[in-house]
Design an enzyme around this catalytic site. Structure first.
Site, PDB file in Angstrom:
ATOM      1  N   CYS A  12       0.829  -1.214   0.000  1.00  0.00           N
ATOM      2  CA  CYS A  12       0.000   0.000   0.000  1.00  0.00           C
ATOM      3  C   CYS A  12       0.858   1.256   0.000  1.00  0.00           C
ATOM      4  O   CYS A  12       0.945   1.972  -0.969  1.00  0.00           O
ATOM      5  CB  CYS A  12      -0.892   0.045   1.229  1.00  0.00           C
ATOM      6  SG  CYS A  12      -1.726  -1.481   1.575  1.00  0.00           S
ATOM      7  N   GLU A  48       4.072   1.302   1.731  1.00  0.00           N
ATOM      8  CA  GLU A  48       5.414   0.999   2.172  1.00  0.00           C
ATOM      9  C   GLU A  48       6.375   1.206   1.005  1.00  0.00           C
ATOM     10  O   GLU A  48       5.992   1.071  -0.147  1.00  0.00           O
ATOM     11  CB  GLU A  48       5.513  -0.457   2.653  1.00  0.00           C
ATOM     12  CG  GLU A  48       4.435  -0.874   3.610  1.00  0.00           C
ATOM     13  CD  GLU A  48       3.213  -1.472   2.926  1.00  0.00           C
ATOM     14  OE1 GLU A  48       2.473  -0.717   2.270  1.00  0.00           O
ATOM     15  OE2 GLU A  48       3.001  -2.673   3.058  1.00  0.00           O
TER      16      GLU A  48
END
Lengths: 303, 799
Positions: free
Chosen positions: B434, B436
């Site tokens: 998502c 990171e």
């Protein structure tokens, strides 16, 4: 330092002047437009909203009121506030266990207001936005407005005012050096109709528009289109010829009528006098827009 | 409509019509291989198991497909990975008979396979990764997991995932080239050294998996040729011959065309999903590494732009066909069958120039066209992002499926540099999952953590002196709220609890990591992460160049809000006595007095409104989280990679729902068992000052410390994006997002369904701002007639 009564501060306002703006609603207005969608901004005092559906008729508000403004209506099982007596002190608000009462309008000093305004500086800078003072009628609180505008200019914040134009030229002229954009309304071209629907004549307003135009100030004319009231061919033609006389007009905003503020009249225990108006169709609005069209002037629907 | 888009349309409808299923083939062949190679080194055992599966699993080419390769016997059909855990599978089969009776994320296992699966489970019982984790886990960690102050199940029932392998290398050298690296490393081994035998078996395992990947592609050559011979439609027959030609070339050899490159990337991506079941396996910067092939083919008239887009669309459909089955108890942490396969576009090149190219736009267009939940599209923005790129992104945002999410180079790059990432690599970062970040092909697993720390739970327990009111467990005793004399003293108690539970969360993480390393090493994936081959180590053993991971802090906004309410109402204004608050919490704000208490709590300052009183507390909450997590090292520390440490992240996906579901009523006025806030977003319905205020609040947090990512979700009504003038303001809002140095922002354009839900449950949607007519308003404060008006307007405008 003076203070003003603020109804609402709206951040990320994107339709009232350039860029991303903070819109400040100052309470108090000398006009009483029948279609007004923000009736809570009219009286120059804090006011009480009454949410009748939530009221349990416990009458605690009656005891809490120091002015004796609230009366019981035993037949309809509700309370009624005499709005002429009520000073908007707000003591009935916490007294109500059903949360049926709330206050609209809080006093803020220039400094307090500036703190709110300055929070979005970064957004103004990146977007070319700033502050828009609206109302009510911001000219009604012109001393306060002048101080706010000056304070904004000290911070290099772009300023706009959204006004009915109903004030003496002296008042308006004093503000203009601190104003970057003026958004000014024309509600009706006929002085008598104007008085009938808004409570005041339009002489002063039209005169002020001409003077603003002569000064070469950046300004926009805004026309709320009220079905059956100011949308007739005759009025639009008069409006057109008025605008043809102006030298520095570049933009007209047509604001289609909506009744979204009607519920607020109920909260204020007032009647909404307009009744059901038939909303304009897109074609009707486009037709009016094309009537107003001129070479140098952009006509925008909405705004 | 062109023929190509008809193909995409059919395949898209086909994959969307699938009811998710379960396939036992992988479990069958992995079990057979584990039995057959029982005495072999774990690397070889794992490599042989992958090989056996790739040799024997069902393969298919669907009518119209141009990109081939499947994960299981059908699309949207989850393979079983018994080596990770079987207990939950057994339990769910015993309790419910199948996986299709769950409340969400339903899967159907064909009846005829139930017995075989039960047989497989019997063999694995006591041997799995999960079994080993449970045997190793300290008692207090177990108890803290039952409290759900910490949660690490995702890492004990499944693999790591969260990785981007070196696709660029695969395209340039082919798997053949990677194999040569392994052969060279083997040849260089000094067999007299103590570690060389271990290295040797790892490198041999690498070669087995690379060879089997090539053989797997060759199975599609045979299948495509067979189908072509039987195909009556000449055009389709030609397509099938072409597929055969391409699969004969890639992934074994370097790609020579855009088509080959896309097919090669897909094979490599797919194989990671057969080797392990970690999610968030991502594709990285496709607009960068695919661009040379695209540019070449367009220039030389080999492909048209439309055909390139079609290939991308087919790739997205393939990605959507991948699926993962999770245990019911872990399901809430990732609801809605997510696989988080991120694709990154835009941003800057390694030397700091704007990286946007025509392929970036093509990716946007194709994602908009397929409109599936995969891939998870991320757009990197920076100070010099071209206006066109922002505009095109906004056009897709307007479609209302939440993509692309925006990421900010101006904070992410400095954050990576501060962690010791080289300048070139930092500029070349990619998104994983998502929010990171990692460097493709150089970073170990899980740049984001999979161990959750429920800081709101910790706050709740602190109020009760460390006792968990739900389970009755009392792991660490501190002074309850009724006994502290000042806000500072209460804060100290919370810090003590935070220290304790952060340490337990790290222990939990280590338990998972040690066992993942020893029991379920990924060989194929490691082969494509530098410098695993050179070092003779898997990524989990320290083979990666960088290896830094995060914990996941859940409930920041609620904790800050609760602290603000306690500070203001109890200690400053003295309007509330601690026992009155506790009573209200205990009865979940149900009595008349408790409701009054709740009202006071709700009226206290709330994070997300640009109010320093509470925002400063949010900063302090984050600082405590940061200080505690920074004390620890991961299991790769000192074994090769740069880093080896932990840092902050709020990439907590949908964990705010299950983590909230174990926390009783809290001093922020939140009712018991309700979700916590998402990531660093304001708590649901508490940010009432619009998007600029929310952005400002989040911007006050020390974002640079969140190298594991910091999440902000915003709801937007479609009117705010209507017409050129408003779109321009939105562009400016995004530009300010960049200059405010926020990590991530995602705009969910609300649909009429959401508005209807808001009418029913207004308390959850206080943050929903709608443009009424010339002004914005909180949707829930409008009267029903106006609300209905807006709903009908929304329905007209959002297709």
């Amino acid at each position: 330092m003076s203070s003003g009564i603020i109804c609402e501060i709206e951040r990320y306002a994107i339709s009232d002047g350039p860029g991303i703006r903070t819109l400040v609603f100052i309470k108090g207005c000398p006009l009483r437009c029948k279609w007004c969608s923000n009736p809570e901004t009219q009286r120059p005092l804090p006011e009480i909203y009454y949410h009748e559906d939530a009221c349990t008729f416990c009458r605690r508000c009656i005891k809490a009121c120091p002015c004796g403004a609230i009366k019981a209506d035993d037949v309809r099982h509700k309370v009624v506030t005499d709005r002429d007596i009520c000073k908007g002190c707000g003591r009935c608000v916490p007294a109500c266990p059903a949360r049926a009462r709330s206050i609209v309008g809080v006093f803020k000093t220039v400094q307090e207001l500036m703190e709110e305004i300055k929070k979005d500086l970064t957004f103004y800078e990146s977007s070319g936005g700033g502050v828009t003072l609206s109302g009510g009628e911001m000219l009604f609180s012109h001393d306060f407005a002048l101080e706010v505008l000056k304070a904004c200019k000290e911070e290099y914040i772009d300023t706009a005012i959204e006004t009915s134009g109903y004030a003496s030229w002296d008042v308006l002229e004093k503000l203009l050096p601190y104003v970057d954009h003026v958004l000014i309304d024309i509600k009706h071209m006929d002085p008598i109709s104007h008085k009938q629907w808004t409570g005041v004549s339009n002489d002063l307003i039209l005169d002020n528009i001409k003077k603003i135009d002569a000064k070469g100030k950046d300004y926009v004319l805004r026309v709320p289109l009220i079905p059956g009231i100011n949308d007739g061919e005759e009025n639009i033609k008069r409006l057109k010829s008025f605008t043809e006389e102006l030298n520095n007009l570049h933009e007209i905003h047509l604001l289609p009528y909506h009744a979204l503020g009607r519920i607020k009249y109920t909260y204020l225990e007032r009647a909404y006098e307009l009744g059901e108006l038939k909303k304009h169709t897109k074609d009707e609005i486009n037709k009016i827009a094309s009537m107003l069209h001129m070479k140098e002037v952009k006509v925008i629907i909405g705004g | 409509m062109s023929i190509s888009s008809l193909r995409v349309k059919r395949l898209r409808e086909n994959v969307l019509s699938k009811v998710p299923g379960v396939c036992i083939e992988r479990a069958r062949y992995y079990t057979q291989a584990y039995k057959e190679y029982e005495s072999y080194p774990i690397y070889i055992k794992r490599a042989r198991a992958l090989e056996k599966t790739l040799e024997n699993m069902s393969i298919y080419i669907l009518d119209g497909e141009l990109i081939v390769g499947n994960q299981a016997s059908d699309q949207r059909t989850a393979p079983i990975f018994p080596e990770y855990a079987v207990e939950w599978i057994e339990k769910e089969l015993e309790d419910k008979g199948n996986f299709d009776k769950r409340t969400g994320d339903i899967f159907h296992l064909p009846e005829e396979h139930i017995d075989e699966l039960k047989e497989i489970i019997r063999w694995w019982k006591g041997k799995t990764h999960y079994d080993h984790c449970m045997a190793m886990m300290p008692e207090d960690v177990k108890k803290a997991s039952i409290i759900q102050a910490i949660h690490g199940e995702g890492n004990m029932t499944a693999g790591d995932g969260h990785i981007v392998v070196d696709y660029e290398k695969v395209l340039k050298l082919g798997l053949k080239g990677v194999k040569n690296e392994a052969l060279e490393a083997l040849a260089k081994l000094d067999m007299g050294e103590t570690d060389s035998l271990r290295k040797k078996s790892f490198l041999e395992a690498v070669i087995i998996t690379l060879d089997s990947a090539v053989s797997f592609a060759h199975r599609y050559v045979d299948l495509a040729e067979k189908m072509a011979r039987e195909e009556r439609d000449e055009v389709r027959a030609q397509e099938l011959y072409n597929i055969a030609k391409i699969c004969r070339r890639v992934p074994e050899n370097p790609a020579t065309s855009f088509y080959e490159a896309v097919q090669s990337v897909w094979f490599v991506h797919l194989l990671q999903h057969i080797e392990s079941n970690g999610h968030s396996v991502s594709l990285g910067r496709v607009d960068q590494y695919l661009y040379p092939y695209y540019e070449h083919d367009i220039k030389n008239g080999i492909i048209t732009r439309d055909f390139a887009r079609e290939l991308l669309e087919l790739l997205w459909i393939k990605m959507f066909s991948l699926i993962k089955i999770r245990s019911t108890s872990h399901m809430g942490y990732g609801a809605g069958y997510p696989t988080y396969q991120n694709v990154t576009i835009g941003g800057q090149t390694k030397d700091g120039r704007d990286a946007t190219n025509d392929l970036s736009y093509l990716v946007l267009e194709s994602v908009a066209e397929t409109r599936l939940t995969q891939p998870n599209l991320s757009a990197r923005l920076h100070a010099g992002s071209p206006e066109k790129f922002l505009r095109k992104c906004i056009e897709v945002v307007k479609m209302g499926f939440g993509m692309p999410a925006f990421k900010n180079d101006e904070i992410i790059i400095p954050s990576l540099l501060s962690r010791g990432v080289s300048q070139e690599d930092a500029y070349n970062y990619t998104l994983v999952g998502c929010i990171e970040v990692a460097v493709a092909g150089k970073w170990g697993y899980r740049c984001s953590g999979m161990t959750f720390l429920n800081i709101l739970k910790v706050l709740e327990m602190t109020v009760y002196g460390g006792r968990d009111p739900r389970t009755g467990y009392w792991l660490l005793k501190t002074k309850p709220l009724t006994e502290v004399e000042s806000f500072e003293e209460f804060w100290q108690q919370w810090e003590e609890q935070m220290k304790y539970y952060t340490r337990l969360s790290i222990e939990l993480d280590h338990v998972a990591d040690i066992n993942l390393e020893q029991l379920v090493p990924d060989i194929f994936t490691s082969a494509l992460v530098n410098d695993c081959i050179k070092r003779g180590k898997t990524a989990k053993e320290g083979g990666a160049i960088y290896d830094m991971i995060s914990d996941l802090q859940v409930g920041i906004a609620n904790t800050a809000n609760a602290m603000a309410a306690i500070k203001k109402l109890i200690f400053e204004d003295k309007l509330l006595k601690p026992d009155r608050l506790i009573k209200a919490m205990e009865n979940n704000f149900s009595s008349e007095d408790s409701l009054k208490v709740q009202e006071m709590l709700l009226a206290a300052p709330k994070y997300g409104n640009d109010d320093d009183y509470v925002d400063n507390l949010a900063i302090d909450v984050v600082r405590v989280c940061d200080r505690e997590i920074s004390k620890y090292k991961n299991t790769r520390y000192g074994r090769g990679p740069i880093g080896g440490n932990y840092y902050l992240s709020t990439s907590a996906i949908s964990s705010n729902v299950p983590m909230g579901a174990v926390v009783g009523a809290t001093p922020d006025g939140r009712n018991a068992w309700m979700p916590t806030a998402e990531g660093s977003s304001p708590a649901q319905g508490t940010d009432k000052n619009g998007p600029t205020a929310a952005l400002k609040s989040v911007a006050k947090l020390p974002t640079i410390m969140f190298t594991g990512g910091n999440l902000l979700n915003q709801k937007f009504s479609p009117e705010l994006l209507e017409g050129e003038e408003r779109v321009r303001r939105f562009v400016q809002l995004l530009r300010t997002f960049v200059s405010l140095k926020l990590w991530h922002v995602q705009f969910n354009i609300v649909s009429s369904e959401v508005l209807r839900a808001a009418q029913k449950e207004p308390e959850k949607y206080r943050d929903l701002i709608v443009r009424v007519a010339g002004y914005c308003a909180q949707f829930v404060t409008l009267d029903p007639t106006t609300q209905n008006d807006i709903i009908s307007r929304t329905e007209q405008k959002v297709v």
